[in-house]
Design a protein around this motif. Structure first.
Motif, PDB file in Angstrom:
ATOM      1  N   GLU A 295     -28.504   8.960  32.635  1.00 60.92           N
ATOM      2  CA  GLU A 295     -27.157   8.497  32.311  1.00 60.92           C
ATOM      3  C   GLU A 295     -27.256   7.136  31.638  1.00 60.92           C
ATOM      4  O   GLU A 295     -27.959   6.250  32.126  1.00 60.92           O
ATOM      5  N   VAL A 296     -26.554   6.980  30.550  1.00 63.46           N
ATOM      6  CA  VAL A 296     -26.602   5.746  29.758  1.00 63.46           C
ATOM      7  C   VAL A 296     -25.193   5.184  29.661  1.00 63.46           C
ATOM      8  O   VAL A 296     -24.266   5.880  29.226  1.00 63.46           O
ATOM      9  N   TYR A 297     -25.027   3.919  30.041  1.00 63.47           N
ATOM     10  CA  TYR A 297     -23.713   3.275  30.027  1.00 63.47           C
ATOM     11  C   TYR A 297     -23.745   2.031  29.139  1.00 63.47           C
ATOM     12  O   TYR A 297     -24.727   1.283  29.134  1.00 63.47           O
ATOM     13  N   GLY A 298     -22.674   1.839  28.395  1.00 61.87           N
ATOM     14  CA  GLY A 298     -22.592   0.678  27.516  1.00 61.87           C
ATOM     15  C   GLY A 298     -21.339   0.755  26.666  1.00 61.87           C
ATOM     16  O   GLY A 298     -20.373   1.440  27.001  1.00 61.87           O
ATOM     17  N   TYR A 299     -21.380   0.091  25.538  1.00 65.38           N
ATOM     18  CA  TYR A 299     -20.225   0.032  24.643  1.00 65.38           C
ATOM     19  C   TYR A 299     -20.720  -0.062  23.205  1.00 65.38           C
ATOM     20  O   TYR A 299     -21.861  -0.498  22.954  1.00 65.38           O
ATOM     21  N   PRO A 300     -19.907   0.363  22.236  1.00 58.79           N
ATOM     22  CA  PRO A 300     -20.341   0.285  20.837  1.00 58.79           C
ATOM     23  C   PRO A 300     -20.712  -1.141  20.447  1.00 58.79           C
ATOM     24  O   PRO A 300     -20.015  -2.093  20.792  1.00 58.79           O
ATOM     25  N   THR A 301     -21.810  -1.270  19.757  1.00 57.78           N
ATOM     26  CA  THR A 301     -22.255  -2.594  19.332  1.00 57.78           C
ATOM     27  C   THR A 301     -21.310  -3.153  18.273  1.00 57.78           C
ATOM     28  O   THR A 301     -21.016  -2.478  17.276  1.00 57.78           O
ATOM     29  N   PRO A 302     -20.805  -4.378  18.464  1.00 54.41           N
ATOM     30  CA  PRO A 302     -19.880  -4.962  17.480  1.00 54.41           C
ATOM     31  C   PRO A 302     -20.545  -5.167  16.126  1.00 54.41           C
ATOM     32  O   PRO A 302     -21.715  -5.522  16.041  1.00 54.41           O
ATOM     33  N   HIS A 303     -19.779  -4.951  15.069  1.00 58.33           N
ATOM     34  CA  HIS A 303     -20.301  -5.136  13.716  1.00 58.33           C
ATOM     35  C   HIS A 303     -19.384  -6.008  12.872  1.00 58.33           C
ATOM     36  O   HIS A 303     -19.249  -5.814  11.672  1.00 58.33           O
ATOM     37  N   GLY A 304     -18.720  -6.978  13.512  1.00 59.46           N
ATOM     38  CA  GLY A 304     -18.009  -7.997  12.757  1.00 59.46           C
ATOM     39  C   GLY A 304     -16.578  -7.698  12.388  1.00 59.46           C
ATOM     40  O   GLY A 304     -16.033  -8.328  11.487  1.00 59.46           O
ATOM     41  N   GLN A 305     -15.897  -6.762  13.048  1.00 58.92           N
ATOM     42  CA  GLN A 305     -14.512  -6.469  12.725  1.00 58.92           C
ATOM     43  C   GLN A 305     -13.581  -7.335  13.563  1.00 58.92           C
ATOM     44  O   GLN A 305     -13.706  -7.390  14.783  1.00 58.92           O
ATOM     45  N   ASN A 306     -12.636  -8.004  12.924  1.00 62.25           N
ATOM     46  CA  ASN A 306     -11.666  -8.857  13.611  1.00 62.25           C
ATOM     47  C   ASN A 306     -10.566  -7.989  14.200  1.00 62.25           C
ATOM     48  O   ASN A 306      -9.700  -7.482  13.492  1.00 62.25           O
ATOM     49  N   ALA A 307     -10.584  -7.821  15.531  1.00 62.86           N
ATOM     50  CA  ALA A 307      -9.617  -6.953  16.199  1.00 62.86           C
ATOM     51  C   ALA A 307      -8.223  -7.560  16.245  1.00 62.86           C
ATOM     52  O   ALA A 307      -7.231  -6.840  16.408  1.00 62.86           O
ATOM     53  N   ALA A 308      -8.116  -8.872  16.092  1.00 61.73           N
ATOM     54  CA  ALA A 308      -6.817  -9.542  16.237  1.00 61.73           C
ATOM     55  C   ALA A 308      -5.830  -9.132  15.147  1.00 61.73           C
ATOM     56  O   ALA A 308      -4.625  -9.059  15.398  1.00 61.73           O
ATOM     57  N   VAL A 309      -6.315  -8.861  13.930  1.00 61.26           N
ATOM     58  CA  VAL A 309      -5.398  -8.578  12.825  1.00 61.26           C
ATOM     59  C   VAL A 309      -4.627  -7.280  13.045  1.00 61.26           C
ATOM     60  O   VAL A 309      -3.599  -7.053  12.408  1.00 61.26           O
ATOM     61  N   GLN A 310      -5.103  -6.427  13.942  1.00 64.13           N
ATOM     62  CA  GLN A 310      -4.399  -5.176  14.229  1.00 64.13           C
ATOM     63  C   GLN A 310      -3.554  -5.275  15.496  1.00 64.13           C
ATOM     64  O   GLN A 310      -2.962  -4.291  15.927  1.00 64.13           O
TER      65      GLN A 310
END
Length: 433
Positions: A295-310
């Motif tokens: 079993e592998v747990y984690g989260y998508p690796t960030p690639h520089g997208q600014n989440a605030a604008v949405q």
């Protein structure tokens, strides 16, 4: 029968002052000696420089730090007031535990400050005591309580009971291995058996993978995208031959050189390791690798997208036409693109990211504290803290939030009447699965 489950924790074990992300309170406030000043990262022992707490002359005065969740505390460092009356702290007790009753003063004791004297900072070894609350109390006497800094150093940032939150990424992946122990049509031993969601450890029930006896046998799951891995849980064979897994290594990365077995990061990562491929390998001759579930747990690796604008923004009040949304319009240049509150007590600004994210950092912030979390109590100003703005000399300042999770990002100036202006707030992270 108890079947062995091997849990590989990818935690960071280097020293970190987790107090900086907590929430502080105290028995009373004297002057502007607010509780939060003991966790602002500033050890200055001169009270009049503005970085020390101060209660009134209370009976059994206390100061409490809420770490937001249970941690194992290795040590606590306390910086006392140095410009005057350092003896006021003598006899104070340090308490650590999960019980918030009576402001935590009945939790187990880490140490007693017998005499700090002229030493600016003293460290107390707590030897892995577990607790969410850290309380410093001067029990049984009427006294002022002043603290210029409290630092909590952890043994392990992630505890065992937090090994496997979220969804198992391996279930979406594709598995392969170095060899197959039986004929392909039997169904036994196939690589994909280890990611079928079935943790049955009896090999003959048909849900375990197995290689043949060979040199350096390996198994691999392709997660189909790059993820930051936080934990891996391996279920071993339980009906017999459980010792065969001894010496196995876990490898995570993006390379398929040598079938992904080139580099091992097991137990040595600073925070979390990023990769698309998870390998298990047993080095050596005449070895067999059997896995009943990975079993592998984690989260998508960030690639520089600014989440605030949405997201959607709000604030404590509106000054003129400077809407809260001006701070998430993607424009750093201002001045017509800034938010602005009235002259409020504890003014705040908040962005709702519309879904929970794991936040890596936020930039161009002007205000006191940055808070991240899922709680809207007190407009989100009680959520865990990512950072405190020490200086606004630079036009753009970046704060590392190290994967903090939350839907709401707040900027708040606590405890004083002030205007709050933000010309851009950028939040970088990824939605949680």
């Amino acid at each position: 029968m108890d079947f062995p489950v091997f849990s590989f924790l990818f935690c960071w074990c280097s020293e970190e002052n987790v107090a900086l992300k907590g929430f502080a309170s105290q028995s009373s406030n004297f002057d502007d000696g607010y509780a939060i000043k003991a966790i602002d990262g500033n050890r200055d022992g001169n009270y009049f420089c503005g970085s020390c707490t101060h209660t009134k002359s209370d009976l059994s005065p206390w100061w409490k730090l809420d770490l937001q969740k249970t941690h194992k505390v290795s040590s606590i460092t306390i910086t006392n007031r140095q410009d005057a009356v350092p003896e006021r702290l003598n006899g104070a007790e340090i308490r650590i535990g999960d019980n918030p009753a009576h402001n935590g003063i009945q939790n187990p004791r880490c140490g007693v400050i017998s005499s700090i004297g002229k030493n600016p900072s003293v460290t107390f070894q707590c030897n892995g005591m577990k607790g969410r609350y850290v309380t410093i109390v001067n029990s049984g006497r009427k006294e002022f309580l002043t603290l210029c800094e409290v630092e909590d150093i952890l043994d392990f940032i992630t505890l065992v009971d937090e090994v496997a939150p979220g969804q198992n990424l391996a279930l979406r992946g594709k598995a392969t291995q170095s060899d197959l122990v039986e004929y392909p049509y039997t169904g036994h031993g196939h690589a994909y058996n280890a990611i079928d969601g079935n943790t049955d450890p009896n090999y003959y029930h048909g849900s375990c993978s197995s290689t043949d006896w060979q040199q350096n046998p390996w198994w691999r799951v392709d997660l189909l995208d790059e993820y930051t891995i936080t934990s891996i849980v391996i279920t071993n064979r339980g009906d017999s031959c459980s010792e065969l897994i001894n010496g196995a290594e876990v490898h995570v990365g993006n390379s398929l050189i040598n079938n992904g077995n080139r580099r091992s990061h097991t137990f040595t990562w600073d925070k979390g390791v990023s990769g698309r491929y998870v390998n298990v390998i047993i080095p050596g001759n005449k070895r067999m690798l059997i896995l009943c579930e990975v079993e592998v747990y984690g989260y998508p690796t960030p690639h520089g997208q600014n989440a605030a604008v949405q997201g959607t923004a709000t604030q404590s009040s509106l000054y003129g036409y400077f809407l809260a949304s001006g701070a998430i319009d993607g424009n750093r240049n201002g001045p017509g693109s800034c938010s602005f509150t009235n002259y409020d007590l504890s003014p705040w600004w908040r962005v709702d990211l519309l879904k929970r994210h794991k936040d890596v950092y936020a930039s161009r912030l002007k205000g006191a504290e940055i808070r991240i979390g899922d709680n809207l109590e007190d407009n989100g100003n009680n959520n865990p803290r990512c950072g405190v703005i020490e200086s606004t000399g630079s036009p753009t300042v970046t704060f590392q939030c190290n994967g903090m999770e939350g839907r709401y990002v707040n900027v708040v100036i606590s405890g004083r009447r002030e205007y709050l202006t933000l010309c851009e707030v950028e939040v970088y992270g990824v939605p949680l699965i």
